[in-house]
Design a protein around this motif. Structure first.
Motif, PDB file in Angstrom:
ATOM      1  N   GLY A  33       0.770  -1.045   0.075  1.00 22.74           N
ATOM      2  CA  GLY A  33       0.038  -0.092   0.219  1.00 22.74           C
ATOM      3  C   GLY A  33       0.859   1.122   0.090  1.00 22.74           C
ATOM      4  N   ASP A  34       0.284   2.406  -0.051  1.00 20.58           N
ATOM      5  CA  ASP A  34       0.903   3.694  -0.169  1.00 20.58           C
ATOM      6  C   ASP A  34       1.535   4.101   1.114  1.00 20.58           C
ATOM      7  OD1 ASP A  34       2.165   5.994  -0.820  1.00 20.58           O
ATOM      8  OD2 ASP A  34       0.262   7.160  -1.013  1.00 20.58           O
ATOM      9  N   LEU A  35       3.103   4.160   1.307  1.00 16.06           N
ATOM     10  CA  LEU A  35       3.716   4.306   2.426  1.00 16.06           C
ATOM     11  C   LEU A  35       3.778   5.800   2.810  1.00 16.06           C
ATOM     12  CD1 LEU A  35       6.517   1.642   2.676  1.00 16.06           C
ATOM     13  CD2 LEU A  35       4.290   1.691   4.178  1.00 16.06           C
ATOM     14  N   GLY A  36       3.773   6.520   1.586  1.00 16.81           N
ATOM     15  CA  GLY A  36       3.669   8.110   1.637  1.00 16.81           C
ATOM     16  C   GLY A  36       5.137   8.816   1.241  1.00 16.81           C
ATOM     17  N   LEU A  89      14.413  -2.179  15.613  1.00 12.53           N
ATOM     18  CA  LEU A  89      14.726  -0.812  15.594  1.00 12.53           C
ATOM     19  C   LEU A  89      13.764  -0.180  14.893  1.00 12.53           C
ATOM     20  CD1 LEU A  89      18.428  -0.624  14.702  1.00 12.53           C
ATOM     21  CD2 LEU A  89      17.508  -0.038  16.955  1.00 12.53           C
ATOM     22  N   ALA A  90      12.809  -0.558  13.868  1.00 17.25           N
ATOM     23  CA  ALA A  90      11.837   0.090  13.376  1.00 17.25           C
ATOM     24  C   ALA A  90      10.747   0.045  14.343  1.00 17.25           C
ATOM     25  CB  ALA A  90      11.542  -0.663  12.050  1.00 17.25           C
ATOM     26  N   ARG A  91      10.428  -1.115  15.088  1.00 20.06           N
ATOM     27  CA  ARG A  91       9.301  -1.285  15.932  1.00 20.06           C
ATOM     28  C   ARG A  91       9.640  -0.185  17.040  1.00 20.06           C
ATOM     29  NH1 ARG A  91       9.288  -6.728  18.838  1.00 20.06           N
ATOM     30  NH2 ARG A  91      11.084  -6.148  19.747  1.00 20.06           N
ATOM     31  N   ARG A  92      10.605  -0.002  17.447  1.00 18.88           N
ATOM     32  CA  ARG A  92      11.186   0.858  18.699  1.00 18.88           C
ATOM     33  C   ARG A  92      10.935   2.265  18.289  1.00 18.88           C
ATOM     34  NH1 ARG A  92      17.022   0.119  20.409  1.00 18.88           N
ATOM     35  NH2 ARG A  92      16.116  -1.935  20.873  1.00 18.88           N
ATOM     36  N   HIS A  93      10.971   2.590  17.072  1.00 15.21           N
ATOM     37  CA  HIS A  93      11.015   3.996  16.787  1.00 15.21           C
ATOM     38  C   HIS A  93       9.420   4.293  15.887  1.00 15.21           C
ATOM     39  CE1 HIS A  93      15.177   4.016  17.409  1.00 15.21           C
ATOM     40  NE2 HIS A  93      15.201   5.025  17.653  1.00 15.21           N
ATOM     41  N   GLY A  94       8.704   3.340  15.838  1.00 16.20           N
ATOM     42  CA  GLY A  94       7.448   3.415  15.065  1.00 16.20           C
ATOM     43  C   GLY A  94       7.569   3.945  13.917  1.00 16.20           C
ATOM     44  N   VAL A  95       8.469   3.200  13.215  1.00 22.47           N
ATOM     45  CA  VAL A  95       8.544   3.446  11.611  1.00 22.47           C
ATOM     46  C   VAL A  95       8.404   2.138  10.871  1.00 22.47           C
ATOM     47  CG1 VAL A  95      10.003   5.424  11.968  1.00 22.47           C
ATOM     48  CG2 VAL A  95      11.099   3.338  11.629  1.00 22.47           C
ATOM     49  N   VAL A  96       8.464   2.244   9.452  1.00 17.62           N
ATOM     50  CA  VAL A  96       8.503   1.521   8.384  1.00 17.62           C
ATOM     51  C   VAL A  96       9.764   1.607   7.437  1.00 17.62           C
ATOM     52  CG1 VAL A  96       7.411   0.101   6.599  1.00 17.62           C
ATOM     53  CG2 VAL A  96       6.017   1.024   8.432  1.00 17.62           C
ATOM     54  N   GLY A 125       7.599   7.458   8.487  1.00 21.00           N
ATOM     55  CA  GLY A 125       6.859   7.654   9.516  1.00 21.00           C
ATOM     56  C   GLY A 125       7.709   8.040  10.695  1.00 21.00           C
ATOM     57  N   GLY A 126       8.842   8.551  10.737  1.00 19.91           N
ATOM     58  CA  GLY A 126       9.836   9.208  11.490  1.00 19.91           C
ATOM     59  C   GLY A 126      11.168   9.155  11.288  1.00 19.91           C
ATOM     60  N   ARG A 127      12.029   9.042  12.205  1.00 15.81           N
ATOM     61  CA  ARG A 127      13.555   9.018  12.311  1.00 15.81           C
ATOM     62  C   ARG A 127      13.995   7.800  12.725  1.00 15.81           C
ATOM     63  NH1 ARG A 127      15.179  13.173   8.729  1.00 15.81           N
ATOM     64  NH2 ARG A 127      13.570  14.899   8.704  1.00 15.81           N
TER      65      ARG A 127
END
Length: 422
Positions: free
Chosen positions: A199-202, A228-235, A257-259
């Motif tokens: 899907g579209d991740l933006g 690491l992606a889970r810890r920072h809430g990103v994909v 979705g973040g840094r």
């Protein structure tokens, strides 16, 4: 964390011998303590006759241990020299990439490890012999150590037989292509089943650049990246594919979705050549190389090319109905955290057939086997995957028609046959 490290160590030849020599040193320390304990016990019991008998036995064994220590290193050198010649012949006949089969071979590493360990143990045992012959004052009699040395020699002989058999098999094309195919299926078995469109991740909020040396992207530490992606809430999305050549400054990860911290780039491993660890297309690359080299004027061995085509067809048949194009790595909550592009169906078909197809004219055995492979795959794949197979079939037919003047020869070369010329 251990999976990439284990795979990288398997691609080296130094780790197993060094580990075996360290292990045999520990074994020697334990056996030395045991020998000293036996002598102390007999002296405390004042059984000096038994000590004298042990001294006599060990003196006889000393001759054997001395012979082992002097002959083992020469034996290792001769065997290793012969092995290098065999590997050189195999790489010249098939492909330079078959050398990695020799390097990763467990029996090869076990043989050289045991040889070196036996040599080291024999030297250590020789240092344990006591010049004192009086049973009342002797400090140690290396009985256990001598027995271990003889056992190690026996193990070395058994491994040598297995090693020679393994090296001779490396020079047989059937074994080589079977081994490559087996490893390719191992990579396929490890691939997660979460594939397809996410899907579209933006827009990507950040790109992680490669800061290390230039080289081939060998693998990534999936567990670390997902954590690491889970810890920072990103994909995260891996931008180059496994097997791509990357240079410093190349974007390797897109963050959505973040840094993420800069150190995340350490989860990406770059080396001088491709490996089987996560590279889905590497098996087909090697099989195509073997087939292409076999059809070169210098080799002119179409039967070897047919054997490579057998395995290419086998692998493509295994992925005929499998989702391809992307792999989704998920965390414990079933949330996608890492998207990794893998070769799609068209990529794999092109990799397996394009180069060999270009060399098929003048080799009816190859064109007939390739056409039979197309027929088999067309009967297995869904309708939306038939296009690349039909394209290659058409191109092969046109190529044979252009390069074969006689109608009877054209008809013969364009008839499918699983044995090439059965």
């Amino acid at each position: 964390m251990l999976s990439p490290l284990r795979e990288h160590l398997r691609d080296t030849f130094w780790f197993a011998p060094i580990a075996s020599m360290a292990a045999v040193f520990v074994l020697w320390l334990v056996s030395s303590e045991l020998d000293e304990a036996i002598i102390r016990f007999l002296q405390e019991e004042q059984d000096y006759d038994a000590v004298t008998e042990l001294i006599g036995i060990v003196e006889d064994a000393k001759t054997i241990v001395t012979t082992i220590s002097s002959a083992m290193m020469t034996f290792i050198g001769v065997v290793f020299s012969i092995s290098l010649v065999a590997v050189q012949m195999a790489s010249g006949q098939f492909s330079p990439r078959v050398v990695r089969i020799f390097i990763r071979s467990r029996i090869t590493k076990a043989t050289f490890s045991v040889f070196l360990a036996t040599f080291l143990l024999s030297l250590l045992v020789l240092t344990s012999y006591d010049s004192e012959t009086d049973p009342r004052y002797v400090s140690t009699v290396p009985l256990v150590q001598s027995v271990l040395t003889v056992l190690m020699v026996g193990l070395s002989l058994l491994l040598f037989v297995a090693y020679v058999n393994s090296t001779l098999r490396l020079m047989r094309v059937g074994h080589v292509v079977d081994r490559i195919t087996w490893e390719a299926f191992g990579v396929l078995a490890k691939q997660p089943q979460y594939a397809g469109e996410l899907g579209d991740l933006g827009e990507a909020t950040e790109h992680v650049l490669h800061r290390g040396r230039a080289g081939v992207l060998r693998d990534v530490n999936v567990a670390l990246l997902v954590r690491l992606a889970r810890r920072h809430g990103v994909v995260l999305r891996l931008l180059p594919r496994i097997g791509d050549f990357v240079v410093p400054g190349t974007p390797i990860l897109a963050v959505y979705g973040g840094r993420v911290p800069r150190r995340i780039g350490a989860a990406v491993s770059v080396g001088v050549e491709r490996t089987f660890h996560q590279d889905l297309g590497f098996g087909l690359r090697q099989l195509a190389d073997i087939g292409l080299r076999a059809l070169s004027p210098a080799v002119n061995d179409p039967t070897t090319a047919v054997q490579a085509l057998d395995r290419i067809t086998q692998f493509l048949a295994a992925v005929a109905n499998r989702p391809l194009g992307a792999v989704h790595h998920r965390d414990g909550k079933d949330t996608v955290r890492l998207v990794q592009d893998v070769p799609g169906w068209t990529d794999l078909v092109d990799l397996g057939f394009t180069e060999i197809r270009g060399c098929a004219p003048g080799n009816p055995q190859v064109s007939r086997r390739m056409l039979a492979g197309f027929d088999d795959l067309l009967s297995l794949v869904p309708a939306d995957r038939r296009a690349p197979l039909l394209r290659h079939r058409t191109l092969l037919t046109q190529l044979v028609e252009r390069t074969t003047p006689e109608a009877a020869d054209r008809a013969f070369a364009l008839e499918g046959d699983r044995q090439g010329i059965g």
